[in-house]
Write a protein that holds these residues in place. Structure first.
Motif, PDB file in Angstrom:
ATOM      1  N   VAL A   9      38.007 -24.488  33.815  1.00 52.47           N
ATOM      2  CA  VAL A   9      36.717 -24.144  34.430  1.00 52.47           C
ATOM      3  C   VAL A   9      36.828 -24.417  35.929  1.00 52.47           C
ATOM      4  CG1 VAL A   9      34.228 -24.536  34.446  1.00 52.47           C
ATOM      5  CG2 VAL A   9      35.517 -24.781  32.313  1.00 52.47           C
ATOM      6  N   GLY A  10      36.701 -23.359  36.739  1.00 51.13           N
ATOM      7  CA  GLY A  10      36.814 -23.490  38.193  1.00 51.13           C
ATOM      8  C   GLY A  10      38.104 -22.862  38.688  1.00 51.13           C
ATOM      9  N   ALA A  11      37.972 -21.988  39.690  1.00 59.96           N
ATOM     10  CA  ALA A  11      39.151 -21.290  40.222  1.00 59.96           C
ATOM     11  C   ALA A  11      39.372 -21.628  41.693  1.00 59.96           C
ATOM     12  CB  ALA A  11      39.007 -19.784  40.024  1.00 59.96           C
ATOM     13  N   GLY A  12      39.053 -22.886  42.070  1.00 60.27           N
ATOM     14  CA  GLY A  12      39.448 -23.382  43.391  1.00 60.27           C
ATOM     15  C   GLY A  12      40.939 -23.723  43.334  1.00 60.27           C
ATOM     16  N   PRO A  13      41.441 -24.446  44.341  1.00 65.17           N
ATOM     17  CA  PRO A  13      42.875 -24.785  44.340  1.00 65.17           C
ATOM     18  C   PRO A  13      43.304 -25.521  43.070  1.00 65.17           C
ATOM     19  CG  PRO A  13      41.871 -25.350  46.445  1.00 65.17           C
ATOM     20  CD  PRO A  13      40.758 -24.898  45.561  1.00 65.17           C
ATOM     21  N   ALA A  14      42.471 -26.446  42.583  1.00 62.10           N
ATOM     22  CA  ALA A  14      42.846 -27.209  41.386  1.00 62.10           C
ATOM     23  C   ALA A  14      42.968 -26.282  40.183  1.00 62.10           C
ATOM     24  CB  ALA A  14      41.813 -28.303  41.118  1.00 62.10           C
ATOM     25  N   GLY A  15      41.947 -25.450  39.956  1.00 60.38           N
ATOM     26  CA  GLY A  15      41.941 -24.583  38.779  1.00 60.38           C
ATOM     27  C   GLY A  15      43.067 -23.563  38.813  1.00 60.38           C
ATOM     28  N   SER A  16      43.273 -22.934  39.970  1.00 57.12           N
ATOM     29  CA  SER A  16      44.301 -21.885  40.044  1.00 57.12           C
ATOM     30  C   SER A  16      45.694 -22.462  39.849  1.00 57.12           C
ATOM     31  CB  SER A  16      44.226 -21.155  41.391  1.00 57.12           C
ATOM     32  OG  SER A  16      43.066 -20.362  41.418  1.00 57.12           O
ATOM     33  N   ILE A  17      45.948 -23.622  40.461  1.00 55.45           N
ATOM     34  CA  ILE A  17      47.291 -24.208  40.326  1.00 55.45           C
ATOM     35  C   ILE A  17      47.510 -24.709  38.902  1.00 55.45           C
ATOM     36  CG2 ILE A  17      48.771 -26.127  41.103  1.00 55.45           C
ATOM     37  CD1 ILE A  17      48.573 -23.663  43.008  1.00 55.45           C
ATOM     38  N   CYS A  18      46.458 -25.233  38.277  1.00 56.85           N
ATOM     39  CA  CYS A  18      46.601 -25.685  36.892  1.00 56.85           C
ATOM     40  C   CYS A  18      46.870 -24.480  35.989  1.00 56.85           C
ATOM     41  CB  CYS A  18      45.333 -26.419  36.460  1.00 56.85           C
ATOM     42  SG  CYS A  18      45.609 -27.443  35.026  1.00 56.85           S
ATOM     43  N   ASN A 106      41.751 -17.380  47.250  1.00 55.13           N
ATOM     44  CA  ASN A 106      42.038 -16.091  46.620  1.00 55.13           C
ATOM     45  C   ASN A 106      43.550 -15.891  46.455  1.00 55.13           C
ATOM     46  OD1 ASN A 106      40.865 -13.663  45.600  1.00 55.13           O
ATOM     47  ND2 ASN A 106      41.814 -12.596  47.318  1.00 55.13           N
ATOM     48  N   HIS A 107      44.289 -16.346  47.465  1.00 55.50           N
ATOM     49  CA  HIS A 107      45.758 -16.282  47.455  1.00 55.50           C
ATOM     50  C   HIS A 107      46.297 -17.040  46.226  1.00 55.50           C
ATOM     51  CE1 HIS A 107      49.672 -16.064  49.483  1.00 55.50           C
ATOM     52  NE2 HIS A 107      49.810 -17.381  49.422  1.00 55.50           N
ATOM     53  N   LEU A 108      45.786 -18.263  46.016  1.00 58.41           N
ATOM     54  CA  LEU A 108      46.264 -19.066  44.879  1.00 58.41           C
ATOM     55  C   LEU A 108      45.843 -18.435  43.551  1.00 58.41           C
ATOM     56  CD1 LEU A 108      45.649 -22.781  45.963  1.00 58.41           C
ATOM     57  CD2 LEU A 108      47.559 -21.285  46.501  1.00 58.41           C
ATOM     58  N   LEU A 109      44.593 -17.958  43.498  1.00 58.94           N
ATOM     59  CA  LEU A 109      44.113 -17.359  42.240  1.00 58.94           C
ATOM     60  C   LEU A 109      44.969 -16.143  41.869  1.00 58.94           C
ATOM     61  CD1 LEU A 109      42.075 -17.208  39.912  1.00 58.94           C
ATOM     62  CD2 LEU A 109      40.565 -15.879  41.402  1.00 58.94           C
ATOM     63  N   ASN A 110      45.351 -15.357  42.875  1.00 53.71           N
ATOM     64  CA  ASN A 110      46.181 -14.180  42.590  1.00 53.71           C
ATOM     65  C   ASN A 110      47.512 -14.559  41.946  1.00 53.71           C
ATOM     66  OD1 ASN A 110      44.411 -12.219  43.298  1.00 53.71           O
ATOM     67  ND2 ASN A 110      45.068 -12.099  45.434  1.00 53.71           N
ATOM     68  N   TYR A 111      48.094 -15.675  42.400  1.00 49.30           N
ATOM     69  CA  TYR A 111      49.339 -16.130  41.753  1.00 49.30           C
ATOM     70  C   TYR A 111      49.085 -16.394  40.268  1.00 49.30           C
ATOM     71  CZ  TYR A 111      52.344 -16.707  45.857  1.00 49.30           C
ATOM     72  OH  TYR A 111      53.135 -16.479  46.958  1.00 49.30           O
ATOM     73  N   ALA A 112      47.950 -17.060  39.964  1.00 52.24           N
ATOM     74  CA  ALA A 112      47.655 -17.394  38.559  1.00 52.24           C
ATOM     75  C   ALA A 112      47.420 -16.121  37.745  1.00 52.24           C
ATOM     76  CB  ALA A 112      46.437 -18.312  38.494  1.00 52.24           C
ATOM     77  N   LEU A 113      46.666 -15.182  38.314  1.00 54.75           N
ATOM     78  CA  LEU A 113      46.329 -13.963  37.555  1.00 54.75           C
ATOM     79  C   LEU A 113      47.561 -13.078  37.378  1.00 54.75           C
ATOM     80  CD1 LEU A 113      42.795 -13.077  39.007  1.00 54.75           C
ATOM     81  CD2 LEU A 113      43.411 -14.580  37.106  1.00 54.75           C
ATOM     82  N   GLU A 114      48.366 -12.980  38.438  1.00 56.45           N
ATOM     83  CA  GLU A 114      49.574 -12.144  38.322  1.00 56.45           C
ATOM     84  C   GLU A 114      50.558 -12.733  37.314  1.00 56.45           C
ATOM     85  OE1 GLU A 114      50.846 -11.659  42.386  1.00 56.45           O
ATOM     86  OE2 GLU A 114      49.071 -10.412  42.804  1.00 56.45           O
TER      87      GLU A 114
END
Ligand SMILES: Cc1cc2nc3c(=O)[nH]c(=O)nc-3n(C[C@H](O)[C@H](O)[C@H](O)COP(=O)(O)OP(=O)(O)OC[C@H]3O[C@@H](n4cnc5c(N)ncnc54)[C@H](O)[C@@H]3O)c2cc1C
Length: 415
Positions: A9-18, A106-114
């Motif tokens: 839950v949460g797509a800030g730096p913590a959520g995306s990197i996790c 957004n940059h970090l989230l894209n890594y997670a989604l890709e």
């Protein structure tokens, strides 16, 4: 009901990197955020050297528009400036990035989604522990289900509240507000100032170089658990800008217009960072530096650690994760919380201490140690100048912490 191995839950730096770290282990991951991305977030936009090192180790590159930053100027209550040098340690290079959060997150989230994480755009209302795992309720009536749950939903975490992992009366909070100016500044600059009756302002102001010829300017204030005091930061921002402009620290530009504020939960205060198969990471776990408000490095480090613990598939991952926090982050969080609380409760003492620190004889000897301690860079610093005194200061404060609680609790009472 949609099922994932892990819901973050949460797509800030913590959520995306996790999410990124978990997907890379083969887990199915749903990452839920109430905002559509790219989204803005109140921040000074500086990503510290420890964060940069971890991001690079994960194969994440610097966002194209990001600047590199290193040394920091601190302007003291009397107006004199000390430059805190930023040097390369063992576990970090002496360089951070400056990137607006709208771009960086957004940059970090894209890594997670890709990599295969699935984004769900919804505000999480409640989460519940059920027999087979966790159930996450969304406002449109949909439910998501997972075996593991990660609360990466920021300082005022719904996950933490839902699972009764927080006691807000024990929070050590800060509130900070920032704006952007069309202006320039050479080095990241932090200011401390005196208030009437010989008191140190219970926070600080910053002016950081930002991409596209802008300056990120803001004020943060420590409020303990009294949320109403957060408005002080907003009231102070305009005056702070004019003082910097008059002193020609920032080049002329328009007055601050668009302001955005946010809470900082510091020192792990009032928070249990996990229970069973639910873990809190980043601001949800209260990992912000109580002295200078940095939280992205801890958000990223805790997320990588949480993902590793989940990957192990053990019965009680929260117990191991709590131990990781204790061994890696807790000493500094406790030591710096003590200094924070003493300074807020004793603004005259804090002013006297700051004046001493800005004395040229003292500051030329202590600048490196000051920078290392203030930025929580002692662990992993190796043998660089200032690392040893910074580590000794942490140890001394931990001893003092026990003594103050027992012998002089009045030192921590806000008057
Ligand atoms: C004004 C200010 C300046 C700062 N400056 C710096 C700085 O220069 N450098 C630094 O390192 N740190 C700084 N910090 C701290 C830093 O912003 C945080 O430590 C960092 O954002 C933590 O990342 P996070 O992923 O844990 O939480 P966040 O970045 O807060 O992300 C949490 C996410 O969860 C989502 N969310 C929240 N609730 C829900 C819900 N119920 N359902 C779904 N989604 C939800 C939010 O939309 C958000 O996207 C600053 C903080 C403030 C307020």
């Amino acid at each position: 009901m949609k099922h994932f191995d892990v819901i973050v839950v949460g797509a800030g730096p913590a959520g995306s990197i996790c999410a990124l770290s978990l997907v890379r282990t083969g887990a199915t991951v749903g990452i839920v955020d109430k905002s559509r991305f790219p989204r803005d977030k109140a921040c000074g936009d500086v990503i510290g050297p420890k964060a940069v090192r971890i991001l690079r180790s994960l194969g994440i590159t610097r966002p194209e528009s990001a600047l590199e930053v290193s040394d920091v100027n601190i302007i003291g209550p009397g107006g004199s400036t000390v430059m805190l040098p930023s040097e390369q340690g063992l576990d970090y290079d002496g360089v951070g990035w400056s990137s607006p959060r709208e771009i960086f997150d957004n940059h970090l989230l894209n890594y997670a989604l890709e990599s295969g994480a699935e984004f769900v755009n919804a505000r999480v209302g409640t989460v519940a522990l059920i027999d087979s795992g966790y159930e996450v309720a969304l406002p449109d009536g949909r439910k998501l289900h997972s075996e593991y749950l990660v609360g990466a939903d920021g300082a005022i975490s719904t996950v933490a509240q839902s699972l009764e992992l927080v006691d807000p009366s024990k929070f050590l909070l800060g509130f900070a507000v920032r704006t952007y100016l069309e202006a320039t500044i050479e080095l990241p600059t932090i200011s401390l100032w005196e208030q009437p009756m010989g008191r140190l302002f219970p926070g600080y102001g910053w002016a950081f170089p930002s991409a596209g010829g802008r300056v990120n300017l803001g004020v943060g204030v420590g409020v303990g658990s009294n949320k109403r005091a957060g408005s002080i930061a907003t009231k102070e921002l305009e005056g702070y800008y004019h003082r910097l402009a008059n002193a020609k620290v920032v080049s002329d530009g328009a007055s601050p217009t668009q302001k955005l504020g946010g809470w900082l939960k510091m020192g792990t205060s009032g928070t249990t960072p996990g229970k069973g198969r639910a873990l809190l990471v980043g601001d949800a776990a209260g990992l912000v530096n109580p002295l200078q408000g940095e939280g992205i490095a801890q958000a990223i480090a805790s997320s990588v650690a949480a993902a590793r613990v989940i990957e192990m598939g053990i019965l009680d991952p929260a117990a191991l994760y709590r131990r990781w926090i204790q061994e890696n982050l807790l000493d500094y969080q406790k030591a710096s919380s003590l200094l924070h609380r003493i300074a807020i409760a004793n603004p005259r003492l804090a002013l006297a201490a700051m004046k001493l620190l800005f004395n040229p004889v003292v500051s030329t000897r202590l600048d490196s140690a000051w920078g290392i301690f203030w930025n929580d860079l002692a662990d992993g610093a190796g043998t660089i100048r200032g690392a040893r005194p910074a580590r000794l200061l942490t140890k001394a404060l931990l001893k003092l912490d026990t003594a103050v609680e027992g012998l002089a609790p009045g030192l921590l009472e806000v008057n």
